[in-house]
Design a protein around this motif. Sequence first.
Motif, PDB file in Angstrom:
ATOM      1  N   ASN A   1      44.375 -41.126   9.086  1.00 43.74           N
ATOM      2  CA  ASN A   1      43.824 -42.265   8.358  1.00 43.74           C
ATOM      3  C   ASN A   1      42.800 -41.785   7.326  1.00 43.74           C
ATOM      4  OD1 ASN A   1      41.480 -41.684   9.883  1.00 43.74           O
ATOM      5  ND2 ASN A   1      42.138 -43.069  11.509  1.00 43.74           N
ATOM      6  N   LYS A   2      42.207 -42.723   6.643  1.00 45.00           N
ATOM      7  CA  LYS A   2      41.205 -42.417   5.607  1.00 45.00           C
ATOM      8  C   LYS A   2      40.003 -41.683   6.202  1.00 45.00           C
ATOM      9  CE  LYS A   2      38.168 -44.866   2.362  1.00 45.00           C
ATOM     10  NZ  LYS A   2      37.762 -46.189   1.870  1.00 45.00           N
ATOM     11  N   ASP A   3      39.632 -42.037   7.436  1.00 45.72           N
ATOM     12  CA  ASP A   3      38.503 -41.375   8.099  1.00 45.72           C
ATOM     13  C   ASP A   3      38.728 -39.870   8.211  1.00 45.72           C
ATOM     14  OD1 ASP A   3      37.665 -43.976   8.411  1.00 45.72           O
ATOM     15  OD2 ASP A   3      37.630 -43.943  10.603  1.00 45.72           O
ATOM     16  N   GLU A   4      39.944 -39.492   8.582  1.00 48.76           N
ATOM     17  CA  GLU A   4      40.258 -38.064   8.728  1.00 48.76           C
ATOM     18  C   GLU A   4      40.207 -37.339   7.388  1.00 48.76           C
ATOM     19  OE1 GLU A   4      43.777 -36.910  10.816  1.00 48.76           O
ATOM     20  OE2 GLU A   4      42.963 -37.511  12.755  1.00 48.76           O
TER      21      GLU A   4
ATOM     22  N   SER B   1      26.633 -38.371   1.899  1.00 48.57           N
ATOM     23  CA  SER B   1      27.260 -38.917   3.106  1.00 48.57           C
ATOM     24  C   SER B   1      26.239 -39.480   4.077  1.00 48.57           C
ATOM     25  CB  SER B   1      28.099 -37.838   3.802  1.00 48.57           C
ATOM     26  OG  SER B   1      29.147 -37.425   2.960  1.00 48.57           O
TER      27      SER B   1
ATOM     28  N   LEU C   1      29.215 -45.617   9.375  1.00 47.98           N
ATOM     29  CA  LEU C   1      30.310 -44.670   9.572  1.00 47.98           C
ATOM     30  C   LEU C   1      29.983 -43.679  10.691  1.00 47.98           C
ATOM     31  CD1 LEU C   1      30.950 -43.845   5.792  1.00 47.98           C
ATOM     32  CD2 LEU C   1      32.196 -45.500   7.187  1.00 47.98           C
TER      33      LEU C   1
ATOM     34  N   THR D   1      36.531 -36.960   6.499  1.00 50.59           N
ATOM     35  CA  THR D   1      35.899 -35.934   7.334  1.00 50.59           C
ATOM     36  C   THR D   1      36.253 -34.540   6.841  1.00 50.59           C
ATOM     37  OG1 THR D   1      35.901 -37.398   9.250  1.00 50.59           O
ATOM     38  CG2 THR D   1      35.705 -35.047   9.691  1.00 50.59           C
TER      39      THR D   1
ATOM     40  N   ALA E   1      26.666 -42.950   5.813  1.00 51.68           N
ATOM     41  CA  ALA E   1      27.027 -42.837   7.233  1.00 51.68           C
ATOM     42  C   ALA E   1      25.935 -43.327   8.157  1.00 51.68           C
ATOM     43  CB  ALA E   1      27.361 -41.385   7.555  1.00 51.68           C
TER      44      ALA E   1
ATOM     45  N   PHE F   1      31.797 -41.976  12.697  1.00 55.12           N
ATOM     46  CA  PHE F   1      32.630 -40.771  12.716  1.00 55.12           C
ATOM     47  C   PHE F   1      32.090 -39.718  11.752  1.00 55.12           C
ATOM     48  CE2 PHE F   1      34.314 -42.929   9.044  1.00 55.12           C
ATOM     49  CZ  PHE F   1      34.685 -41.909   8.178  1.00 55.12           C
ATOM     50  N   LEU F   2      31.498 -40.154  10.651  1.00 52.64           N
ATOM     51  CA  LEU F   2      30.957 -39.226   9.661  1.00 52.64           C
ATOM     52  C   LEU F   2      29.500 -38.879   9.969  1.00 52.64           C
ATOM     53  CD1 LEU F   2      31.771 -37.678   7.129  1.00 52.64           C
ATOM     54  CD2 LEU F   2      31.138 -39.679   5.771  1.00 52.64           C
TER      55      LEU F   2
ATOM     56  N   TYR G   1      32.420 -43.365   0.469  1.00 51.89           N
ATOM     57  CA  TYR G   1      33.530 -43.682   1.363  1.00 51.89           C
ATOM     58  C   TYR G   1      34.081 -45.086   1.123  1.00 51.89           C
ATOM     59  CZ  TYR G   1      36.247 -44.568   5.553  1.00 51.89           C
ATOM     60  OH  TYR G   1      37.271 -44.897   6.406  1.00 51.89           O
TER      61      TYR G   1
END
Length: 197
Positions: free
Chosen positions: A50-53, A109, A117, A56, A113, A119-120, A25
């Motif tokens: 965004n990059k997070d989405e 991940s 991270l 994911t 994560a 969110f991940l 990431y």
Amino acid sequence: MARNPELTRQLIIDKALPIFNTKGYAAASISDITAATGITKGAIYGNFKNKDEVATAAFEQGVQIVTGEIAKRVRNEATAPAKLNSIVDFYEEYLKEPPIPGGCPVLNSSIEADDSLPFLRSKVIRSIALMKDSLIKIVNRGILEGQIKRDVDAEEFANFFYSTIEGVISLSRIEGDGRSFGFVKRFIQKQIKEISI
């Protein structure tokens, strides 16, 4: 370039998956994805906040690919011990020819994560839980159908099985060969034989 919004979104996910899975990431950028897709940053941000989405969605697709391949193997086997052995065989082949460049998306991940991270991290935890739950169901069904000994703790076995597989995948990738996996495969096969009737 795809004009349909759904096709554009899928193109972004398809191209982002190997980027995130090989680079991680932190190292992967939206510019990497624009270069791979041939579309603009505006088009990416028109489909993802965004990059997070993007990360994911790519992670979720990677998990679907892996679990889909495992499910095919498992469905083709008649007994619980054979289903468990088919999963071990799948991961051995995965080491040699991964369906996703970079290896196991859950393993990759989870390393990143773990601390940085959130969110991940939640997605990784859910994916691990689903995998373990599938293993528990295989063992419990094997117990009900008289293929696995009644005194086997399905949750304990599933945790041992999954943790051992993920650990040896990591070790084998670092070592650059399948020798460690071969040792662990034989050990897991012995464990499967020991719990089988």
